[in-house]
Design a protein around this motif. Sequence first.
Motif, PDB file in Angstrom:
ATOM      1  N   SER A 102     -20.995  33.613  55.677  1.00  0.00           N
ATOM      2  CA  SER A 102     -21.629  32.321  55.464  1.00  0.00           C
ATOM      3  C   SER A 102     -21.760  32.059  53.963  1.00  0.00           C
ATOM      4  O   SER A 102     -21.599  32.959  53.138  1.00  0.00           O
ATOM      5  N   LYS A 103     -22.057  30.829  53.634  1.00  0.00           N
ATOM      6  CA  LYS A 103     -22.244  30.442  52.238  1.00  0.00           C
ATOM      7  C   LYS A 103     -23.372  31.251  51.604  1.00  0.00           C
ATOM      8  O   LYS A 103     -23.273  31.686  50.464  1.00  0.00           O
ATOM      9  N   GLU A 104     -24.452  31.478  52.347  1.00  0.00           N
ATOM     10  CA  GLU A 104     -25.592  32.247  51.838  1.00  0.00           C
ATOM     11  C   GLU A 104     -25.196  33.690  51.545  1.00  0.00           C
ATOM     12  O   GLU A 104     -25.592  34.252  50.535  1.00  0.00           O
ATOM     13  N   GLN A 105     -24.394  34.292  52.433  1.00  0.00           N
ATOM     14  CA  GLN A 105     -23.936  35.659  52.215  1.00  0.00           C
ATOM     15  C   GLN A 105     -23.046  35.729  50.985  1.00  0.00           C
ATOM     16  O   GLN A 105     -23.155  36.648  50.176  1.00  0.00           O
ATOM     17  N   PHE A 106     -22.171  34.760  50.842  1.00  0.00           N
ATOM     18  CA  PHE A 106     -21.280  34.706  49.680  1.00  0.00           C
ATOM     19  C   PHE A 106     -22.089  34.612  48.387  1.00  0.00           C
ATOM     20  O   PHE A 106     -21.828  35.333  47.429  1.00  0.00           O
ATOM     21  N   LEU A 160     -22.336  37.182  45.152  1.00  0.00           N
ATOM     22  CA  LEU A 160     -21.897  36.708  43.848  1.00  0.00           C
ATOM     23  C   LEU A 160     -23.011  36.711  42.809  1.00  0.00           C
ATOM     24  O   LEU A 160     -22.791  37.075  41.655  1.00  0.00           O
ATOM     25  N   LEU A 161     -24.218  36.333  43.218  1.00  0.00           N
ATOM     26  CA  LEU A 161     -25.315  36.129  42.271  1.00  0.00           C
ATOM     27  C   LEU A 161     -26.323  37.273  42.313  1.00  0.00           C
ATOM     28  O   LEU A 161     -26.547  37.871  43.360  1.00  0.00           O
ATOM     29  N   THR A 162     -26.954  37.526  41.170  1.00  0.00           N
ATOM     30  CA  THR A 162     -28.072  38.469  41.131  1.00  0.00           C
ATOM     31  C   THR A 162     -29.274  37.797  41.783  1.00  0.00           C
ATOM     32  O   THR A 162     -29.257  36.591  42.039  1.00  0.00           O
ATOM     33  N   GLY A 163     -30.332  38.541  42.024  1.00  0.00           N
ATOM     34  CA  GLY A 163     -31.523  37.985  42.663  1.00  0.00           C
ATOM     35  C   GLY A 163     -32.094  36.796  41.921  1.00  0.00           C
ATOM     36  O   GLY A 163     -32.385  35.754  42.507  1.00  0.00           O
ATOM     37  N   LYS A 164     -32.261  36.921  40.607  1.00  0.00           N
ATOM     38  CA  LYS A 164     -32.813  35.827  39.794  1.00  0.00           C
ATOM     39  C   LYS A 164     -31.861  34.626  39.782  1.00  0.00           C
ATOM     40  O   LYS A 164     -32.294  33.483  39.907  1.00  0.00           O
ATOM     41  N   GLU A 165     -30.565  34.896  39.653  1.00  0.00           N
ATOM     42  CA  GLU A 165     -29.582  33.811  39.671  1.00  0.00           C
ATOM     43  C   GLU A 165     -29.634  33.061  40.993  1.00  0.00           C
ATOM     44  O   GLU A 165     -29.533  31.835  41.023  1.00  0.00           O
ATOM     45  N   GLU A 166     -29.795  33.798  42.071  1.00  0.00           N
ATOM     46  CA  GLU A 166     -29.833  33.179  43.391  1.00  0.00           C
ATOM     47  C   GLU A 166     -31.047  32.264  43.537  1.00  0.00           C
ATOM     48  O   GLU A 166     -30.941  31.146  44.057  1.00  0.00           O
ATOM     49  N   VAL A 167     -32.192  32.702  43.043  1.00  0.00           N
ATOM     50  CA  VAL A 167     -33.408  31.879  43.082  1.00  0.00           C
ATOM     51  C   VAL A 167     -33.197  30.596  42.281  1.00  0.00           C
ATOM     52  O   VAL A 167     -33.506  29.501  42.741  1.00  0.00           O
ATOM     53  N   VAL A 168     -32.645  30.738  41.073  1.00  0.00           N
ATOM     54  CA  VAL A 168     -32.406  29.585  40.211  1.00  0.00           C
ATOM     55  C   VAL A 168     -31.376  28.652  40.850  1.00  0.00           C
ATOM     56  O   VAL A 168     -31.556  27.427  40.863  1.00  0.00           O
ATOM     57  N   PHE A 169     -30.296  29.214  41.401  1.00  0.00           N
ATOM     58  CA  PHE A 169     -29.263  28.378  42.014  1.00  0.00           C
ATOM     59  C   PHE A 169     -29.796  27.648  43.237  1.00  0.00           C
ATOM     60  O   PHE A 169     -29.443  26.491  43.477  1.00  0.00           O
ATOM     61  N   ASN A 170     -30.661  28.291  44.014  1.00  0.00           N
ATOM     62  CA  ASN A 170     -31.241  27.630  45.188  1.00  0.00           C
ATOM     63  C   ASN A 170     -32.097  26.435  44.778  1.00  0.00           C
ATOM     64  O   ASN A 170     -32.092  25.408  45.460  1.00  0.00           O
ATOM     65  N   SER A 171     -32.823  26.544  43.659  1.00  0.00           N
ATOM     66  CA  SER A 171     -33.592  25.387  43.185  1.00  0.00           C
ATOM     67  C   SER A 171     -32.641  24.275  42.750  1.00  0.00           C
ATOM     68  O   SER A 171     -32.925  23.092  42.936  1.00  0.00           O
ATOM     69  N   LEU A 172     -31.501  24.666  42.215  1.00  0.00           N
ATOM     70  CA  LEU A 172     -30.478  23.688  41.833  1.00  0.00           C
ATOM     71  C   LEU A 172     -29.893  23.002  43.071  1.00  0.00           C
ATOM     72  O   LEU A 172     -29.684  21.790  43.073  1.00  0.00           O
ATOM     73  N   LEU A 173     -29.658  23.758  44.123  1.00  0.00           N
ATOM     74  CA  LEU A 173     -29.163  23.170  45.372  1.00  0.00           C
ATOM     75  C   LEU A 173     -30.151  22.155  45.935  1.00  0.00           C
ATOM     76  O   LEU A 173     -29.752  21.087  46.417  1.00  0.00           O
ATOM     77  N   ASP A 174     -31.440  22.473  45.854  1.00  0.00           N
ATOM     78  CA  ASP A 174     -32.467  21.529  46.303  1.00  0.00           C
ATOM     79  C   ASP A 174     -32.405  20.247  45.477  1.00  0.00           C
ATOM     80  O   ASP A 174     -32.520  19.150  46.014  1.00  0.00           O
TER      81      ASP A 174
END
Length: 77
Positions: free
Chosen positions: A4-8, A12-26
């Motif tokens: 899934s996109k979330e698994q990908f 790809l992203l570190t934990g902090k990057e993932e948190v930041v990217f998720n706020s960007l997706l929102d």
Amino acid sequence: MGQSKEQFLSILLTGKEEVVFNSLLDYFQECTFISNADFVELTHLSQASARRYLARFASYGLLEVTGSTRDRRYSLR
């Protein structure tokens, strides 16, 4: 290959990057592009950190960059 996109993103992203990217997706639920200044306001990161994150996300192929220097904008790919 049925990842899934979330698994990908978690691979790809570190934990902090993932948190930041998720706020960007929102953010992209409401808007089609973001500037560095908007990203700083959204994430409360420093200007330099915001630029690094946006550049990293673009290098991963997650964001598309338009404009140059002062008028640079980022959008989802």
